[in-house]
Scaffold this motif. Structure first.
Motif, PDB file in Angstrom:
ATOM      1  N   HIS A 152       0.794  -1.234   0.000  1.00 29.89           N
ATOM      2  CA  HIS A 152       0.000   0.000   0.000  1.00 29.89           C
ATOM      3  C   HIS A 152       0.827   1.286   0.000  1.00 29.89           C
ATOM      4  O   HIS A 152       0.249   2.371  -0.068  1.00 29.89           O
ATOM      5  CB  HIS A 152      -0.929   0.014   1.215  1.00 29.89           C
ATOM      6  CG  HIS A 152      -1.834  -1.178   1.297  1.00 29.89           C
ATOM      7  ND1 HIS A 152      -2.932  -1.351   0.475  1.00 29.89           N
ATOM      8  CD2 HIS A 152      -1.795  -2.281   2.096  1.00 29.89           C
ATOM      9  CE1 HIS A 152      -3.539  -2.486   0.768  1.00 29.89           C
ATOM     10  NE2 HIS A 152      -2.861  -3.075   1.740  1.00 29.89           N
ATOM     11  N   GLY A 153       2.133   1.178   0.087  1.00 27.77           N
ATOM     12  CA  GLY A 153       2.967   2.361   0.007  1.00 27.77           C
ATOM     13  C   GLY A 153       3.434   2.874   1.357  1.00 27.77           C
ATOM     14  O   GLY A 153       2.971   2.447   2.408  1.00 27.77           O
ATOM     15  N   ARG A 154       4.397   3.802   1.291  1.00 23.64           N
ATOM     16  CA  ARG A 154       4.999   4.366   2.506  1.00 23.64           C
ATOM     17  C   ARG A 154       4.012   5.219   3.299  1.00 23.64           C
ATOM     18  O   ARG A 154       3.961   5.150   4.519  1.00 23.64           O
ATOM     19  CB  ARG A 154       6.213   5.225   2.128  1.00 23.64           C
ATOM     20  CG  ARG A 154       7.306   4.503   1.384  1.00 23.64           C
ATOM     21  CD  ARG A 154       8.022   3.502   2.252  1.00 23.64           C
ATOM     22  NE  ARG A 154       9.172   2.935   1.548  1.00 23.64           N
ATOM     23  CZ  ARG A 154       9.911   1.940   2.005  1.00 23.64           C
ATOM     24  NH1 ARG A 154       9.618   1.381   3.161  1.00 23.64           N
ATOM     25  NH2 ARG A 154      10.927   1.478   1.310  1.00 23.64           N
ATOM     26  N   ARG A 155       3.254   6.069   2.598  1.00 23.73           N
ATOM     27  CA  ARG A 155       2.371   7.008   3.300  1.00 23.73           C
ATOM     28  C   ARG A 155       1.374   6.267   4.171  1.00 23.73           C
ATOM     29  O   ARG A 155       1.164   6.623   5.334  1.00 23.73           O
ATOM     30  CB  ARG A 155       1.641   7.893   2.286  1.00 23.73           C
ATOM     31  CG  ARG A 155       0.725   8.935   2.928  1.00 23.73           C
ATOM     32  CD  ARG A 155       0.191   9.895   1.879  1.00 23.73           C
ATOM     33  NE  ARG A 155      -0.636   9.200   0.904  1.00 23.73           N
ATOM     34  CZ  ARG A 155      -1.954   9.007   1.056  1.00 23.73           C
ATOM     35  NH1 ARG A 155      -2.567   9.451   2.135  1.00 23.73           N
ATOM     36  NH2 ARG A 155      -2.637   8.374   0.127  1.00 23.73           N
ATOM     37  N   SER A 156       0.754   5.236   3.634  1.00 26.45           N
ATOM     38  CA  SER A 156      -0.228   4.476   4.399  1.00 26.45           C
ATOM     39  C   SER A 156       0.403   3.825   5.619  1.00 26.45           C
ATOM     40  O   SER A 156      -0.141   3.883   6.734  1.00 26.45           O
ATOM     41  CB  SER A 156      -0.855   3.399   3.499  1.00 26.45           C
ATOM     42  OG  SER A 156      -1.749   2.593   4.230  1.00 26.45           O
ATOM     43  N   GLY A 157       1.574   3.225   5.441  1.00 24.48           N
ATOM     44  CA  GLY A 157       2.232   2.549   6.557  1.00 24.48           C
ATOM     45  C   GLY A 157       2.685   3.501   7.644  1.00 24.48           C
ATOM     46  O   GLY A 157       2.464   3.252   8.841  1.00 24.48           O
ATOM     47  N   LEU A 158       3.317   4.605   7.249  1.00 26.00           N
ATOM     48  CA  LEU A 158       3.802   5.574   8.236  1.00 26.00           C
ATOM     49  C   LEU A 158       2.644   6.207   9.006  1.00 26.00           C
ATOM     50  O   LEU A 158       2.706   6.368  10.229  1.00 26.00           O
ATOM     51  CB  LEU A 158       4.624   6.665   7.539  1.00 26.00           C
ATOM     52  CG  LEU A 158       5.936   6.217   6.889  1.00 26.00           C
ATOM     53  CD1 LEU A 158       6.592   7.384   6.158  1.00 26.00           C
ATOM     54  CD2 LEU A 158       6.889   5.648   7.938  1.00 26.00           C
ATOM     55  N   THR A 159       1.590   6.557   8.288  1.00 28.40           N
ATOM     56  CA  THR A 159       0.433   7.183   8.929  1.00 28.40           C
ATOM     57  C   THR A 159      -0.183   6.259   9.973  1.00 28.40           C
ATOM     58  O   THR A 159      -0.470   6.681  11.104  1.00 28.40           O
ATOM     59  CB  THR A 159      -0.630   7.543   7.878  1.00 28.40           C
ATOM     60  OG1 THR A 159      -0.076   8.476   6.946  1.00 28.40           O
ATOM     61  CG2 THR A 159      -1.849   8.162   8.534  1.00 28.40           C
ATOM     62  N   ARG A 160      -0.369   5.011   9.625  1.00 29.93           N
ATOM     63  CA  ARG A 160      -0.993   4.064  10.560  1.00 29.93           C
ATOM     64  C   ARG A 160      -0.091   3.764  11.757  1.00 29.93           C
ATOM     65  O   ARG A 160      -0.563   3.680  12.893  1.00 29.93           O
ATOM     66  CB  ARG A 160      -1.358   2.777   9.811  1.00 29.93           C
ATOM     67  CG  ARG A 160      -2.611   2.916   8.979  1.00 29.93           C
ATOM     68  CD  ARG A 160      -2.751   1.814   7.943  1.00 29.93           C
ATOM     69  NE  ARG A 160      -4.065   1.852   7.296  1.00 29.93           N
ATOM     70  CZ  ARG A 160      -4.428   2.760   6.389  1.00 29.93           C
ATOM     71  NH1 ARG A 160      -3.572   3.706   6.034  1.00 29.93           N
ATOM     72  NH2 ARG A 160      -5.630   2.734   5.850  1.00 29.93           N
ATOM     73  N   ALA A 161       1.186   3.598  11.514  1.00 29.31           N
ATOM     74  CA  ALA A 161       2.094   3.269  12.617  1.00 29.31           C
ATOM     75  C   ALA A 161       2.230   4.431  13.590  1.00 29.31           C
ATOM     76  O   ALA A 161       2.231   4.233  14.812  1.00 29.31           O
ATOM     77  CB  ALA A 161       3.455   2.868  12.069  1.00 29.31           C
ATOM     78  N   TRP A 162       2.342   5.649  13.064  1.00 25.05           N
ATOM     79  CA  TRP A 162       2.426   6.803  13.961  1.00 25.05           C
ATOM     80  C   TRP A 162       1.096   7.052  14.673  1.00 25.05           C
ATOM     81  O   TRP A 162       1.081   7.558  15.805  1.00 25.05           O
ATOM     82  CB  TRP A 162       2.884   8.031  13.198  1.00 25.05           C
ATOM     83  CG  TRP A 162       4.387   8.074  13.035  1.00 25.05           C
ATOM     84  CD1 TRP A 162       5.320   7.562  13.899  1.00 25.05           C
ATOM     85  CD2 TRP A 162       5.122   8.641  11.949  1.00 25.05           C
ATOM     86  NE1 TRP A 162       6.588   7.771  13.416  1.00 25.05           N
ATOM     87  CE2 TRP A 162       6.495   8.439  12.216  1.00 25.05           C
ATOM     88  CE3 TRP A 162       4.756   9.298  10.778  1.00 25.05           C
ATOM     89  CZ2 TRP A 162       7.506   8.886  11.366  1.00 25.05           C
ATOM     90  CZ3 TRP A 162       5.760   9.745   9.922  1.00 25.05           C
ATOM     91  CH2 TRP A 162       7.122   9.541  10.216  1.00 25.05           C
ATOM     92  N   ALA A 163      -0.015   6.694  14.045  1.00 21.35           N
ATOM     93  CA  ALA A 163      -1.308   6.793  14.731  1.00 21.35           C
ATOM     94  C   ALA A 163      -1.348   5.846  15.932  1.00 21.35           C
ATOM     95  O   ALA A 163      -1.882   6.194  17.004  1.00 21.35           O
ATOM     96  CB  ALA A 163      -2.443   6.469  13.759  1.00 21.35           C
ATOM     97  N   VAL A 164      -0.781   4.645  15.771  1.00 23.67           N
ATOM     98  CA  VAL A 164      -0.678   3.728  16.909  1.00 23.67           C
ATOM     99  C   VAL A 164       0.205   4.344  17.987  1.00 23.67           C
ATOM    100  O   VAL A 164      -0.056   4.206  19.186  1.00 23.67           O
ATOM    101  CB  VAL A 164      -0.108   2.366  16.454  1.00 23.67           C
ATOM    102  CG1 VAL A 164       0.140   1.456  17.658  1.00 23.67           C
ATOM    103  CG2 VAL A 164      -1.067   1.691  15.483  1.00 23.67           C
TER     104      VAL A 164
END
Length: 296
Positions: free
Chosen positions: A78-90
């Protein structure tokens, strides 16, 4: 078609991506080290036990390790943006849980919160590789090093501000426990990082690199095969062992030092300064190492 992008456009996107990553990992680094600096002290305050205090601090490293594989797999699809956004949200959720744990003096909630912050650490580690997605082959290590430096500046400032200014704000303005301040700071830092990446990281560097043919897009091997290949390849096994030993030493030093200084009646802001100096040494030579990697 994307694969027909002129070199000038790729250069502009590469430059923009680098700046977006810099302005996201900078606050994220502050939030991570603010949490790390406060956690062993908060756990010791709750339990009075040094072993439980160091356990709490190491939960961040455990969270980052647990998140590494699923986060990498998610980014691949799904790309970097999706992964970074979700992980930092956690990470935001984790910092909020840790904040509540300090207010309630509930130790298990602190463990859970710091574990979730560790997921945010996984995002910060992955962000540096996003800088290499569109990098020229001979400059990949350099671009990774630039993002690492940006992260390190935030990481250096984090402990000093967390146990200094944020602690003062907690006591004198909010009238709460001094050690709740660093977690409030971490919440704000992760929110900023998430907003920057989610709104500005367009186009996604990994997805664009795949379209341009500069990223490997093959079927991922099974987890079992990956570990087998890793540990049966002599040089790879040596590299993993070296990284594991280095990480063990680093985590041991960073978890025990605040407790040792606290037992010696040092002020929280001085403890934060010492952790900041430790982080300086962790990252100071990264640009030099990356420069050597590109050439050797």
């Amino acid at each position: 078609m994307t694969d027909a992008l002129p070199d000038t456009d790729v250069f502009a996107i590469r430059k923009r991506t680098r700046w977006v990553l810099i302005f996201s990992v900078f606050p994220a680094g502050m939030g991570l080290t603010a949490t790390f600096a406060a956690t062993s002290l908060a756990a010791k305050e709750m339990t009075g036990n040094d072993a439980l205090a160091t356990l709490a601090a190491t939960m961040m490293a455990i969270g980052g390790a647990v998140a590494a594989l699923p986060l990498g797999a998610h980014m691949a699809d799904h790309g970097r943006r999706s992964g970074l956004t979700r992980a930092w949200a956690v990470g935001i959720v984790g910092a909020a849980l840790a904040f509540i744990s300090v207010l309630t003096q509930f130790y298990p909630l602190l463990l859970l919160g710091v574990l979730c912050v560790g997921v945010g650490q996984g995002a910060s580690l992955a962000a540096r590789y996003a800088a290499a997605d569109l990098a020229e082959p001979m400059h990949r290590a350099r671009d990774i090093g630039i993002v690492m430096w940006a992260s390190s500046i935030g990481s250096v400032l984090g402990p000093t501000i967390a146990l200094g200014g944020a602690g003062w704000l907690a006591i004198n303005i909010l009238d709460i426990d001094e050690l709740a301040g660093p977690y409030l700071m971490a919440i704000l830092a992760f929110i900023i990082a998430t907003i920057v990446v989610n709104t500005k990281l367009h186009p996604d560097p990994l997805l664009l690199a795949k379209e341009l043919g500069s990223a490997t897009d093959v079927k991922r091997p099974s987890l079992r095969k990956s570990f087998h290949d890793l540990f049966t390849h002599r040089l790879a096994a040596i590299a993993v062992l070296a990284m594991a030993v280095g990480q063990t030493v680093m985590v041991a030093v960073m978890t025990v030092t605040p407790l040792h200084m606290n037992d010696g009646d040092h002020e929280a802001r001085i403890i934060g300064l010492v952790i900041s100096l430790h982080v300086v040494s962790m990252f100071f030579f990264s640009r030099i190492v990356c420069w050597v990697v590109d050439r050797v």
